[in-house]
Design a protein around this motif. Structure first.
Motif, PDB file in Angstrom:
ATOM      1  N   VAL A 358       0.852  -1.183   0.000  1.00 12.50           N
ATOM      2  CA  VAL A 358       0.000   0.000   0.000  1.00 12.50           C
ATOM      3  C   VAL A 358       0.890   1.235   0.000  1.00 12.50           C
ATOM      4  O   VAL A 358       1.732   1.402   0.880  1.00 12.50           O
ATOM      5  N   SER A 359       0.713   2.103  -0.990  1.00  7.70           N
ATOM      6  CA  SER A 359       1.542   3.299  -1.073  1.00  7.70           C
ATOM      7  C   SER A 359       0.728   4.588  -1.035  1.00  7.70           C
ATOM      8  O   SER A 359       1.299   5.667  -0.929  1.00  7.70           O
ATOM      9  N   LEU A 360      -0.589   4.472  -1.134  1.00  3.37           N
ATOM     10  CA  LEU A 360      -1.436   5.668  -1.122  1.00  3.37           C
ATOM     11  C   LEU A 360      -2.682   5.429  -0.284  1.00  3.37           C
ATOM     12  O   LEU A 360      -3.219   4.319  -0.226  1.00  3.37           O
ATOM     13  N   LEU A 361      -3.138   6.488   0.378  1.00  3.59           N
ATOM     14  CA  LEU A 361      -4.461   6.530   0.991  1.00  3.59           C
ATOM     15  C   LEU A 361      -5.265   7.582   0.236  1.00  3.59           C
ATOM     16  O   LEU A 361      -4.790   8.705   0.047  1.00  3.59           O
ATOM     17  N   TRP A 362      -6.456   7.204  -0.231  1.00  4.19           N
ATOM     18  CA  TRP A 362      -7.367   8.166  -0.834  1.00  4.19           C
ATOM     19  C   TRP A 362      -8.485   8.424   0.162  1.00  4.19           C
ATOM     20  O   TRP A 362      -9.114   7.481   0.659  1.00  4.19           O
ATOM     21  N   LEU A 363      -8.740   9.684   0.434  1.00  4.19           N
ATOM     22  CA  LEU A 363      -9.888  10.052   1.254  1.00  4.19           C
ATOM     23  C   LEU A 363     -10.890  10.741   0.349  1.00  4.19           C
ATOM     24  O   LEU A 363     -10.595  11.789  -0.247  1.00  4.19           O
ATOM     25  N   ARG A 364     -12.068  10.126   0.224  1.00  4.47           N
ATOM     26  CA  ARG A 364     -13.114  10.655  -0.659  1.00  4.47           C
ATOM     27  C   ARG A 364     -14.241  11.205   0.186  1.00  4.47           C
ATOM     28  O   ARG A 364     -14.778  10.519   1.066  1.00  4.47           O
ATOM     29  N   GLU A 365     -14.620  12.437  -0.066  1.00  6.95           N
ATOM     30  CA  GLU A 365     -15.689  13.087   0.669  1.00  6.95           C
ATOM     31  C   GLU A 365     -17.006  12.348   0.405  1.00  6.95           C
ATOM     32  O   GLU A 365     -17.354  12.094  -0.754  1.00  6.95           O
ATOM     33  N   SER A 366     -17.719  11.987   1.493  1.00 10.13           N
ATOM     34  CA  SER A 366     -18.942  11.197   1.324  1.00 10.13           C
ATOM     35  C   SER A 366     -20.063  11.998   0.693  1.00 10.13           C
ATOM     36  O   SER A 366     -20.897  11.452  -0.030  1.00 10.13           O
ATOM     37  N   ALA A 367     -20.127  13.291   0.975  1.00 11.81           N
ATOM     38  CA  ALA A 367     -21.190  14.135   0.434  1.00 11.81           C
ATOM     39  C   ALA A 367     -20.648  14.967  -0.726  1.00 11.81           C
ATOM     40  O   ALA A 367     -19.435  15.101  -0.905  1.00 11.81           O
ATOM     41  N   ALA A 368     -21.558  15.525  -1.502  1.00 13.07           N
ATOM     42  CA  ALA A 368     -21.150  16.409  -2.603  1.00 13.07           C
ATOM     43  C   ALA A 368     -20.336  17.573  -2.040  1.00 13.07           C
ATOM     44  O   ALA A 368     -20.624  18.052  -0.938  1.00 13.07           O
ATOM     45  N   PRO A 369     -19.291  18.009  -2.752  1.00 14.34           N
ATOM     46  CA  PRO A 369     -18.941  17.683  -4.147  1.00 14.34           C
ATOM     47  C   PRO A 369     -18.020  16.469  -4.301  1.00 14.34           C
ATOM     48  O   PRO A 369     -17.388  16.315  -5.335  1.00 14.34           O
ATOM     49  N   LYS A 380       5.793  -0.842   6.689  1.00 16.82           N
ATOM     50  CA  LYS A 380       6.171  -2.199   6.340  1.00 16.82           C
ATOM     51  C   LYS A 380       5.573  -3.145   7.357  1.00 16.82           C
ATOM     52  O   LYS A 380       5.104  -2.730   8.419  1.00 16.82           O
ATOM     53  N   GLY A 381       5.628  -4.423   7.032  1.00 14.39           N
ATOM     54  CA  GLY A 381       5.090  -5.415   7.956  1.00 14.39           C
ATOM     55  C   GLY A 381       3.607  -5.284   8.176  1.00 14.39           C
ATOM     56  O   GLY A 381       3.087  -5.663   9.218  1.00 14.39           O
ATOM     57  N   GLY A 382       2.897  -4.714   7.191  1.00  5.68           N
ATOM     58  CA  GLY A 382       1.443  -4.601   7.325  1.00  5.68           C
ATOM     59  C   GLY A 382       0.977  -3.333   7.981  1.00  5.68           C
ATOM     60  O   GLY A 382      -0.209  -3.047   8.025  1.00  5.68           O
ATOM     61  N   THR A 383       1.901  -2.497   8.547  1.00  7.05           N
ATOM     62  CA  THR A 383       1.507  -1.247   9.180  1.00  7.05           C
ATOM     63  C   THR A 383       1.689  -0.106   8.187  1.00  7.05           C
ATOM     64  O   THR A 383       2.769   0.073   7.626  1.00  7.05           O
ATOM     65  N   VAL A 384       0.639   0.644   7.954  1.00  6.71           N
ATOM     66  CA  VAL A 384       0.654   1.735   7.001  1.00  6.71           C
ATOM     67  C   VAL A 384       0.250   3.002   7.728  1.00  6.71           C
ATOM     68  O   VAL A 384      -0.661   2.997   8.554  1.00  6.71           O
ATOM     69  N   SER A 385       0.910   4.118   7.450  1.00  2.00           N
ATOM     70  CA  SER A 385       0.530   5.378   8.073  1.00  2.00           C
ATOM     71  C   SER A 385       0.406   6.453   7.012  1.00  2.00           C
ATOM     72  O   SER A 385       1.097   6.427   5.994  1.00  2.00           O
ATOM     73  N   GLY A 386      -0.502   7.382   7.239  1.00  2.00           N
ATOM     74  CA  GLY A 386      -0.658   8.518   6.348  1.00  2.00           C
ATOM     75  C   GLY A 386      -0.881   9.761   7.177  1.00  2.00           C
ATOM     76  O   GLY A 386      -1.501   9.702   8.243  1.00  2.00           O
ATOM     77  N   THR A 387      -0.364  10.890   6.739  1.00  2.00           N
ATOM     78  CA  THR A 387      -0.521  12.138   7.478  1.00  2.00           C
ATOM     79  C   THR A 387      -1.785  12.847   7.032  1.00  2.00           C
ATOM     80  O   THR A 387      -1.976  13.114   5.842  1.00  2.00           O
ATOM     81  N   LEU A 388      -2.686  13.106   7.971  1.00  5.41           N
ATOM     82  CA  LEU A 388      -3.903  13.843   7.671  1.00  5.41           C
ATOM     83  C   LEU A 388      -3.608  15.329   7.796  1.00  5.41           C
ATOM     84  O   LEU A 388      -3.351  15.829   8.894  1.00  5.41           O
ATOM     85  N   ARG A 389      -3.601  16.062   6.689  1.00  8.72           N
ATOM     86  CA  ARG A 389      -3.264  17.480   6.694  1.00  8.72           C
ATOM     87  C   ARG A 389      -4.551  18.295   6.851  1.00  8.72           C
ATOM     88  O   ARG A 389      -5.391  18.306   5.951  1.00  8.72           O
ATOM     89  N   PRO A 390      -4.724  18.969   7.985  1.00 10.84           N
ATOM     90  CA  PRO A 390      -5.978  19.690   8.229  1.00 10.84           C
ATOM     91  C   PRO A 390      -6.337  20.677   7.133  1.00 10.84           C
ATOM     92  O   PRO A 390      -7.510  20.876   6.818  1.00 10.84           O
ATOM     93  N   SER A 391      -5.350  21.295   6.511  1.00  8.29           N
ATOM     94  CA  SER A 391      -5.653  22.285   5.482  1.00  8.29           C
ATOM     95  C   SER A 391      -6.292  21.659   4.250  1.00  8.29           C
ATOM     96  O   SER A 391      -6.923  22.334   3.452  1.00  8.29           O
ATOM     97  N   ARG A 392      -6.143  20.343   4.077  1.00  8.93           N
ATOM     98  CA  ARG A 392      -6.664  19.673   2.892  1.00  8.93           C
ATOM     99  C   ARG A 392      -7.975  18.930   3.159  1.00  8.93           C
ATOM    100  O   ARG A 392      -8.599  18.435   2.226  1.00  8.93           O
ATOM    101  N   LEU A 393      -8.355  18.811   4.418  1.00  3.44           N
ATOM    102  CA  LEU A 393      -9.571  18.073   4.757  1.00  3.44           C
ATOM    103  C   LEU A 393     -10.632  19.044   5.257  1.00  3.44           C
ATOM    104  O   LEU A 393     -10.487  19.648   6.308  1.00  3.44           O
TER     105      LEU A 393
END
Length: 560
Positions: A358-369, A380-393
């Motif tokens: 796994v190299s990417l996390l996609w966060l898709r907004e549930s409501a429009a738009p 590695k070893g099954g543990t994946v991390s992604g940084t949630l950037r407040p300015s983008r969410l």
């Protein structure tokens, strides 16, 4: 007022604990009609003592005519705006009628239904029948858009608006009275309140004292179960009827199919005849939508030789799985969430079953738009991390996908803990499971709780943010269903609300195994929908000898 009908027939062993649970209901405006249906074990005498103990109870007697007739007799005497039925060997938590009636008062729905626990040898366990129907609270839902609710065919975990109930009657002289009543009423209802909180403890009697629902291998029960399902289906409009046939083949009728290895030839012959009659009136495409082995079973049930069917049932039962889990087709391998934890502003996800790195996390907004934010993932070893950037969410709910290839990140039972976290001074992020997938709820609350402390006879809740002039603080057993409300007072740059400690007292448990009830804290204007009150980044847990004010996994303030 709520009229509660309690048929009584040879339940001396269980009756008083049932009626005590009714007398202790926090909803006090009750009219309890006890119908002694010709008891011969002293149950009638036990029931006769209750009107003197509590004037809200009254007793009527009749010659033994069965559960349906006793319920009809009690319902004909109803005086309340609402109607409920309780079987005399079952038990209710003290808040049950309070939340069911409060929901109806708030929404105007036709009836309210709550979750169920099985009461077995003093222990409480989730009812498999309600595992999929009552996962969360949903108010004023249209049953035509949530047809799976017909799996919930009990009559006793509900409060009915009596104007909606009308002249409905239970069938008499048969078993399985609930099905031909509750299923058609789901089909007629304009709106239903579904509460994801247990309101009914359904007793499972020991082997020497089985209830009707536990005596599947009796031929009369076979006949009555098919009759109940057939009657219910014929009361539904065509589209709903087809859906219900599909659910019945996976639930009520599957139960009698599963006893075939343990019954005699007469039972099997009768089963084959009833199955042929039922399926002759059902769209053949229904079988195509069932899990493959269950579809095969129902096709074999229409043949002259049931031995292959009996062999298939034995094979399925040998899997060691229970219920529909034993019949479902093996799931295709899919990435699923094994664990989630926070490290600063990074949400670390442990993913099992991923077929490629796994190299990417996609966060898709549930409501429009329906915006999409792509985040790099590493691990590695099954543990994946992604940084949630407040300015983008942006605030709202986001669905988590992983890749490549892009797929939903599934969350399956048992669901791992999903803790909420403030990732900066203004943004709270809460992972949650919904519809089998991982979601992320992003909040930037302008008003939240900063402290909870005891001040004399009150619990004082303090918060940050500008309150509206008419804002109320509510305490709720089920989300969106307030039980009590208190004014919010502006105080400097924040606000406060005072709750009398006596309002937070825990009710007496209906059974020793009952967990301590929890209050959810919410905000809302008078008559408006409520919003959970989140705790701020500096909120600290407050505990006394009588209660604990803390943050739940979704970031909301709770009082236990």
């Amino acid at each position: 007022m709520l009229t509660v009908v309690v048929p009584v027939h040879n339940v001396a062993r269980y009756l008083d604990i049932c009626l005590e649970s009714l007398a202790r209901q926090t909803y006090r405006d009750l009219d309890v009609v006890l119908v002694d249906d010709g008891s011969t074990d002293g149950s009638g005498e036990l029931a006769a003592a209750w009107p003197a103990r509590d004037p809200r109870f009254r007793l009527v007697r009749q010659a033994n005519a069965g559960l349906g007739a006793a319920r009809n007799a009690g319902a004909s005497l109803a005086t309340g705006d609402y109607l409920a039925f309780v079987d005399a060997d079952d038990v209710l938590p003290a808040y049950a009628f309070e939340i069911l009636v409060n929901a109806l008062e708030q929404t105007g729905s036709d009836f309210a239904t709550g979750d169920v626990r099985l009461l077995t040898d003093g222990s409480l366990t989730p009812s498999p029948l309600h595992a999929g129907t009552h996962r969360e609270t949903r108010l004023a839902v249209d049953p035509r858009e949530h047809r799976y609710l017909v799996y919930d065919r009990l009559a006793c975990n509900k409060v009915w608006r009596r104007s909606f109930w009308g002249d409905t009657r239970f069938p008499e002289g048969v078993h399985y009275e609930d099905i031909p009543v509750t299923v058609p009423l789901y089909g007629r209802a304009r709106a239903v309140d579904v509460l994801g909180l247990p309101v009914y403890y359904w007793r499972q009697r020991p082997p020497g004292d089985p209830s009707i629902s536990q005596r599947l291998a009796e031929q009369r029960n076979l006949d009555d179960r098919f009759a109940a399902v057939t009657t219910a289906r014929r009361e539904l409009e065509p589209g709903f009827a087809t859906w219900y046939a599909e659910t019945a083949l996976q639930s009520d009728l599957r139960l009698v199919l599963e006893v075939l290895p343990d019954v005699d030839d007469a039972y099997r012959s009768r089963f084959r005849k009833l199955t042929a009659a039922f399926l002759a009136d059902v769209d053949p495409a229904v079988l195509d939508r069932l899990p493959a082995r269950l579809a095969t079973a129902w096709r074999l049930a229409q043949g002259d030789d049931l031995d292959p069917l009996v062999d298939l049932v034995r094979e399925v039962q040998a899997s060691g799985l229970a219920g529909m889990a034993a019949w479902r087709d093996p799931a295709a391998p899919a990435a699923r969430l094994a664990a989630a934890r926070w490290s600063g502003d990074r949400l670390r996800l442990e993913i099992a079953g991923a077929r490629s790195p796994v190299s990417l996390l996609w966060l898709r907004e549930s409501a429009a738009p329906h915006r999409v934010v792509a985040l790099p993932a590493a691990g590695k070893g099954g543990t994946v991390s992604g940084t949630l950037r407040p300015s983008r969410l942006q605030p709202g709910e986001w669905t988590v996908n992983i890749g490549p290839p892009r797929t939903l990140l599934r969350v399956t039972d048992p669901i791992p803990p999903l803790p909420s976290s403030w990732i900066d001074p203004h943004t709270r992020v809460t992972p949650l499971a919904r519809a089998g997938a991982l979601r992320v709820l992003v909040d930037r609350p302008t008003i939240y709780a900063t402290a909870a402390r005891v001040d004399g006879p009150d619990l004082c809740i303090e918060g940050s943010g500008p309150p509206a002039a008419d804002l109320l603080l509510h305490i709720e057993r089920a989300p969106g269903v307030p039980s009590r409300s208190y004014p919010v007072t502006a105080a400097g740059d924040g606000w406060s609300a005072r709750l009398p400690l006596t309002d937070l007292a825990h009710p007496t448990p209906a059974v020793p195994a009952e967990p301590v009830a929890t209050w959810l804290v919410a905000l809302g204007a008078p008559g408006a929908a409520t919003t959970p009150l989140l705790t701020g980044p500096q909120f600290a847990r407050t505990a006394t000898a009588d209660f604990v004010a803390d943050t739940n996994p979704r970031g909301g303030l709770t009082i236990t």
